[in-house]
Design an enzyme around this catalytic site. Sequence first.
Site, short mmCIF file in Angstrom:
data_model
loop_
_atom_site.label_atom_id
_atom_site.label_comp_id
_atom_site.label_asym_id
_atom_site.label_seq_id
_atom_site.Cartn_x
_atom_site.Cartn_y
_atom_site.Cartn_z
N HIS A 129 1.00 -1.15 -0.06
CA HIS A 129 -0.05 0.15 0.03
C HIS A 129 0.81 1.28 -0.14
O HIS A 129 1.82 1.45 0.66
CB HIS A 129 -0.95 0.13 1.28
CG HIS A 129 -2.06 -0.90 1.10
ND1 HIS A 129 -3.31 -0.61 1.68
CD2 HIS A 129 -2.22 -1.78 0.46
CE1 HIS A 129 -4.03 -1.64 1.20
NE2 HIS A 129 -3.64 -2.42 0.60
N TYR A 187 -9.67 5.71 6.92
CA TYR A 187 -9.72 6.04 8.43
C TYR A 187 -10.79 7.15 8.53
O TYR A 187 -10.43 8.32 7.84
CB TYR A 187 -8.50 6.74 8.93
CG TYR A 187 -7.37 5.62 9.27
CD1 TYR A 187 -7.15 5.11 10.62
CD2 TYR A 187 -6.51 4.97 8.07
CE1 TYR A 187 -6.17 4.01 10.79
CE2 TYR A 187 -5.64 4.15 8.63
CZ TYR A 187 -5.47 3.57 9.67
OH TYR A 187 -4.41 2.61 10.14
N PRO A 219 -4.58 0.29 18.27
CA PRO A 219 -4.45 -0.15 16.75
C PRO A 219 -4.46 0.86 15.85
O PRO A 219 -4.08 0.68 14.65
CB PRO A 219 -5.48 -1.42 16.41
CG PRO A 219 -6.55 -1.18 17.52
CD PRO A 219 -5.84 -0.50 18.44
N LYS A 273 0.87 -0.11 15.16
CA LYS A 273 2.11 -0.03 15.59
C LYS A 273 2.31 -1.38 16.28
O LYS A 273 3.44 -1.75 16.66
CB LYS A 273 2.41 0.99 16.41
CG LYS A 273 2.37 2.36 15.74
CD LYS A 273 3.43 2.24 14.70
CE LYS A 273 3.52 3.41 13.79
NZ LYS A 273 4.23 3.34 12.48
N TYR A 295 3.77 6.78 10.21
CA TYR A 295 2.89 5.63 9.67
C TYR A 295 3.69 4.65 9.12
O TYR A 295 3.55 3.32 9.48
CB TYR A 295 1.75 5.97 8.83
CG TYR A 295 0.57 4.96 8.86
CD1 TYR A 295 -0.51 4.99 9.48
CD2 TYR A 295 0.78 3.89 7.93
CE1 TYR A 295 -1.68 4.13 9.33
CE2 TYR A 295 -0.21 2.99 7.79
CZ TYR A 295 -1.47 3.03 8.55
OH TYR A 295 -2.63 2.22 8.47
#
Length: 392
Positions: free
Chosen positions: A77, A206, A295, A299, A387
Amino acid sequence: MNALTHTTTVGIVGAGPAGLLLARLLHQAGIDCVVLEARDRAYVEQRQRAGVLEQSTVDVLHGCGAGERLEREGLPHDGIELSWNGRRHRIDFPKLADGKRVWVYAQTEVVKDLIKLQLEEGAPLLFEASATSVTGADTERPTIHYTHEGRQRTLSCDYVVGCDGFHGVVRRAIPEGVLKTYERVYPFSWFGILADVPPSNDELIYAHSPRGFALLSMRSQSVSRLYLQVPNGTDPQAWTDERIWDELDARFAVDTDWKLERGPITQRAVLPLRSSVTEPMRWGRVLLAAHIVPPTGAKGLNLAAADVTVLARAFEQLHNSGDPAGLDAYSDTCLRRVWRAEQFSYFMTTTLHTDPQQSEFDTRLQISQLDRIAASPHAAAELAENYVGIAL
């Protein structure tokens, strides 16, 4: 391992991704180790956990020979999408984070790959070997006491590594008052589902919503993984499939013709959100590799992989040159990364979720933060860099 007493250089308690990866790295470095796991193999290979791997985690898995199936079946991704107020904004990882990306590959699959390698060519891996205590943590030969095949046994080690989680027996070997645990419990949980339907988007979404947070993820090209923010204590069986999909529809709603595809729900579970960091990560000959992060920042598995990679390098340094500097610095080295990850996970969680007690002022601050990420390349780059992960 048939004798009641055995010896090894490194005794590892816990065959999750951390313990298995550490064993693999030690095996490659020529260092003896034994892995003890309380559960059976089937249970370990079916534990549903994280699904996003950072670049550094993928690199380590490839380096230790566990990347073949990841390369074939993992989903690379190059970004994520943030959703709020009927709009979406894409975070371009390679553009903003020096060419880095992430992979979607379930923790269950990572564990299966590492177990296969361990059983074929690695050090002993004992399932249904339940550690009951660790003694002699402050001596040169700590001992793991465990039961296996109905008999009590001992494993005498140079070092013991606890990869058995917050409630594991290894941390109990450290005297009370030595460790300090920092915790935060969030006033909401995640309701996660697996559904037999192709993902409705190529990348994770998100979503911030007045109704609460939602996340669109995936396990494969044909299986979707989705989450809803729900109150703590929610009973997942109290929700009908239709109610789940209707709520997801409402939270992902955007001012376009995009549509959330529905399908049969095959699994459901509610996951409370909390953070936990224990310091120090070493006392005597006992070392810990265990943290808890919400979550939202993806991580959990990556922090575990980072801890044991640092630890494996330290053991290799000691093995090759007798230099204990890496082991002596292990806790401080890892905790810098741990707290960075905790901060990022906290940022993502508090920016995207709706606290039951928050005011309209708080909500406007969240929207302002999301607007800033969309408008500022610097803000977007900071999110992207955190990220995809900090290089080991």
